[in-house]
Design a protein around this motif. Structure first.
Motif, PDB file in Angstrom:
ATOM      1  N   LYS A  20      -0.977   8.609   0.435  1.00  0.00           N
ATOM      2  CA  LYS A  20      -0.450   9.981   0.389  1.00  0.00           C
ATOM      3  C   LYS A  20      -1.541  10.894  -0.143  1.00  0.00           C
ATOM      4  CE  LYS A  20       4.245   9.210   0.722  1.00  0.00           C
ATOM      5  NZ  LYS A  20       5.306   9.972   1.251  1.00  0.00           N
ATOM      6  N   GLU A  24       0.253  15.878  -3.338  1.00  0.00           N
ATOM      7  CA  GLU A  24       1.642  15.413  -3.308  1.00  0.00           C
ATOM      8  C   GLU A  24       1.915  14.431  -4.451  1.00  0.00           C
ATOM      9  OE1 GLU A  24       4.430  12.772  -0.321  1.00  0.00           O
ATOM     10  OE2 GLU A  24       2.942  14.115   0.581  1.00  0.00           O
ATOM     11  N   GLY A 105      -5.680   7.588   2.029  1.00  0.00           N
ATOM     12  CA  GLY A 105      -4.809   8.147   1.011  1.00  0.00           C
ATOM     13  C   GLY A 105      -5.577   8.508  -0.234  1.00  0.00           C
TER      14      GLY A 105
END
Length: 169
Positions: A20, A24, A105
């Protein structure tokens, strides 16, 4: 024991990669209710405000240790916290966010430095009762990754097929 050896004993770090974006993950980490879920294996964490929390941990021989943490503002690539004055377990921590190689990520690096209660005696008791700071930090990151990717922390308790916790007693 030298001061350098004492400081090394009081620090622990762990890392994990989560698929991610850093922004976030940072926003998720800073949500007040998330800390109580991440650290539940170690302490009861009660949010006091967006940036402060009260911690209660159980220790050897039924001891209870309390402290409050304050999260600092600022850095987009890190979250820092420290205990307020009068903490039973003074500690500081930093969670840093770095791009993972291959656009996979974000790498999270969690570094926690603490001063166990009772100085050398407290450290000896911690080892005697198998309270492993590195395991606490690694488990917190594992739990955070689970929340970030699925919204929940996997458990077998109290599922019927779970031994010693389900309906198959």
């Amino acid at each position: 024991m030298s001061a350098a050896e004492s400081e090394a004993d009081a620090a622990t770090a762990a890392s994990i990669t989560i698929g991610k974006p850093a922004s976030e993950l940072r926003a998720l980490w800073l949500q007040p209710d998330i800390q109580s879920r991440i650290w539940a294996h170690f302490a009861k964490v009660t949010p006091m405000s967006d940036r402060t929390a009260e911690w209660v941990a159980r220790g050897p021989a039924g001891g209870e240790y309390r402290w409050r943490t304050a999260t600092g503002d600022g850095e987009p690539d890190a979250v820092r916290w420290t205990t307020e004055d009068g903490a039973d377990v003074p500690n500081v921590g930093v969670l840093s966010f770095q791009p993972a190689p291959g656009d996979r990520g974000t790498e999270l690096h969690l570094d926690v430095r603490f001063d166990p209660p009772g100085g050398a005696i407290g450290q000896a008791l911690s080892k005697l009762f198998h309270i492993a700071p590195h395991e606490i930090v690694r488990t917190a990151l594992y739990r955070f990754r689970a929340i970030a990717l699925t919204g929940e922390i996997p458990t077998t308790d109290p599922q019927p097929a779970a031994r010693k916790g389900g309906a198959d007693r």
